[in-house]
Enzyme design. Structure first.
Site, mmCIF file in Angstrom:
data_model
loop_
_atom_site.group_PDB
_atom_site.id
_atom_site.type_symbol
_atom_site.label_atom_id
_atom_site.label_comp_id
_atom_site.label_asym_id
_atom_site.label_seq_id
_atom_site.Cartn_x
_atom_site.Cartn_y
_atom_site.Cartn_z
ATOM 1 N N ASP A 1 123.669 -16.058 34.265
ATOM 2 C CA ASP A 1 122.472 -16.562 33.598
ATOM 3 C C ASP A 1 122.919 -17.660 32.632
ATOM 4 O OD1 ASP A 1 123.484 -15.310 31.348
ATOM 5 O OD2 ASP A 1 121.685 -14.115 30.925
ATOM 6 N N CYS B 1 126.882 -12.867 32.291
ATOM 7 C CA CYS B 1 125.751 -13.165 31.399
ATOM 8 C C CYS B 1 126.331 -13.270 29.993
ATOM 9 C CB CYS B 1 124.626 -12.136 31.530
ATOM 10 S SG CYS B 1 125.008 -10.457 30.986
ATOM 11 N N GLY B 2 125.498 -13.203 28.973
ATOM 12 C CA GLY B 2 126.020 -13.365 27.622
ATOM 13 C C GLY B 2 127.014 -12.277 27.247
ATOM 14 N N THR B 3 126.624 -11.043 27.495
ATOM 15 C CA THR B 3 127.490 -9.902 27.191
ATOM 16 C C THR B 3 128.177 -9.325 28.421
ATOM 17 O OG1 THR B 3 125.646 -8.399 27.543
ATOM 18 C CG2 THR B 3 126.003 -9.174 25.273
ATOM 19 N N GLY C 1 123.853 -6.687 30.732
ATOM 20 C CA GLY C 1 122.596 -6.696 31.500
ATOM 21 C C GLY C 1 122.833 -6.974 32.974
ATOM 22 N N HIS D 1 141.215 2.299 40.884
ATOM 23 C CA HIS D 1 140.587 3.624 40.806
ATOM 24 C C HIS D 1 139.150 3.635 41.324
ATOM 25 C CE1 HIS D 1 143.399 5.532 37.573
ATOM 26 N NE2 HIS D 1 144.039 4.608 38.274
ATOM 27 N N ASN D 2 138.374 2.601 40.998
ATOM 28 C CA ASN D 2 136.941 2.597 41.339
ATOM 29 C C ASN D 2 136.630 1.759 42.568
ATOM 30 O OD1 ASN D 2 136.844 1.892 37.913
ATOM 31 N ND2 ASN D 2 136.374 3.927 38.697
ATOM 32 N N HIS E 1 140.382 9.334 44.390
ATOM 33 C CA HIS E 1 139.515 8.198 44.051
ATOM 34 C C HIS E 1 138.460 7.974 45.133
ATOM 35 C CE1 HIS E 1 141.768 7.483 40.529
ATOM 36 N NE2 HIS E 1 142.869 7.091 41.143
HETATM 37 C C1 RB5 Z 1 120.533 -13.707 27.144
HETATM 38 O O1 RB5 Z 1 120.192 -14.141 25.870
HETATM 39 C C2 RB5 Z 1 121.291 -12.401 27.102
HETATM 40 O O2 RB5 Z 1 120.439 -11.375 26.726
HETATM 41 C C3 RB5 Z 1 121.944 -12.108 28.434
HETATM 42 O O3 RB5 Z 1 122.784 -13.164 28.777
HETATM 43 C C4 RB5 Z 1 122.808 -10.874 28.506
HETATM 44 O O4 RB5 Z 1 123.712 -10.820 27.440
HETATM 45 C C5 RB5 Z 1 122.118 -9.598 28.713
HETATM 46 O O5 RB5 Z 1 122.716 -8.527 28.817
#
Ligand code: RB5
Length: 142
Positions: free
Chosen positions: A7, A64-66, A69, A97-98, A133
């Site tokens: 994203d 994504c950012g983190t 998600g 393992h996974n 496994h």
């Molecule tokens: C976008 O702002 C952020 O929420 C998305 O990239 C992600 O980190 C979601 O888990």
């Protein structure tokens, strides 16, 4: 073939991953997003996961950012084992393992140096094929 998806929060890091794959001549299919405009990570997580589940692609890389998600989205697809990895030990262990088939990272969490090392380890580590496994992975699907 590696399926790629991100994203807007993962767009910059994904450009680094693409440059790395091109340098290493690793084939990939990019499912987007194609700009830093705000977008919805579940779309890209699902599309990459489907490409892995239907065997169009061997592995997926999602950012994504983190990384959270988009890994949640990918893990909704049967047959997909998406692993959120921000260190080299986890990247190696989740392949061994996974038998993880999708690597997820957060573009706002790791820098490109560490991220590319994680990609390298993930793509080059084999599943252990140990009975315990295999048993545990099969339990994830049932
Ligand atoms: C976008 O702002 C952020 O929420 C998305 O990239 C992600 O980190 C979601 O888990």
């Amino acid at each position: 073939m590696i399926a790629l998806g991100c994203d807007h929060g993962g767009y910059d890091l994904m450009q680094e991953v693409i440059a790395y794959l091109e340098e290493k001549k690793v084939p990939y299919k990019n499912f987007g997003t194609d700009s830093k405009a705000s977008c919805d990570y579940p779309v890209f997580g699902k599309n990459v996961a489907m490409a892995v589940a239907n065997k169009e692609c061997e592995f997926g890389i999602l950012i994504c950012g983190t990384g959270i998600g988009i890994s949640m989205a990918a893990n909704k697809v049967a047959g997909v084992r998406a692993a959120l990895c921000h260190d080299c030990f986890s990247a190696e262990a989740t392949r061994q393992h996974n038998n993880a088939n999708v690597l997820c990272m957060g573009g706002r969490v790791v820098g490109p140096g560490l991220a590319l090392k994680i990609v390298e380890i993930f793509l080059n580590t084999e599943f252990s094929n140990d009975d315990r496994h295999i048993r545990r992975i099969s339990m994830l699907e049932n």
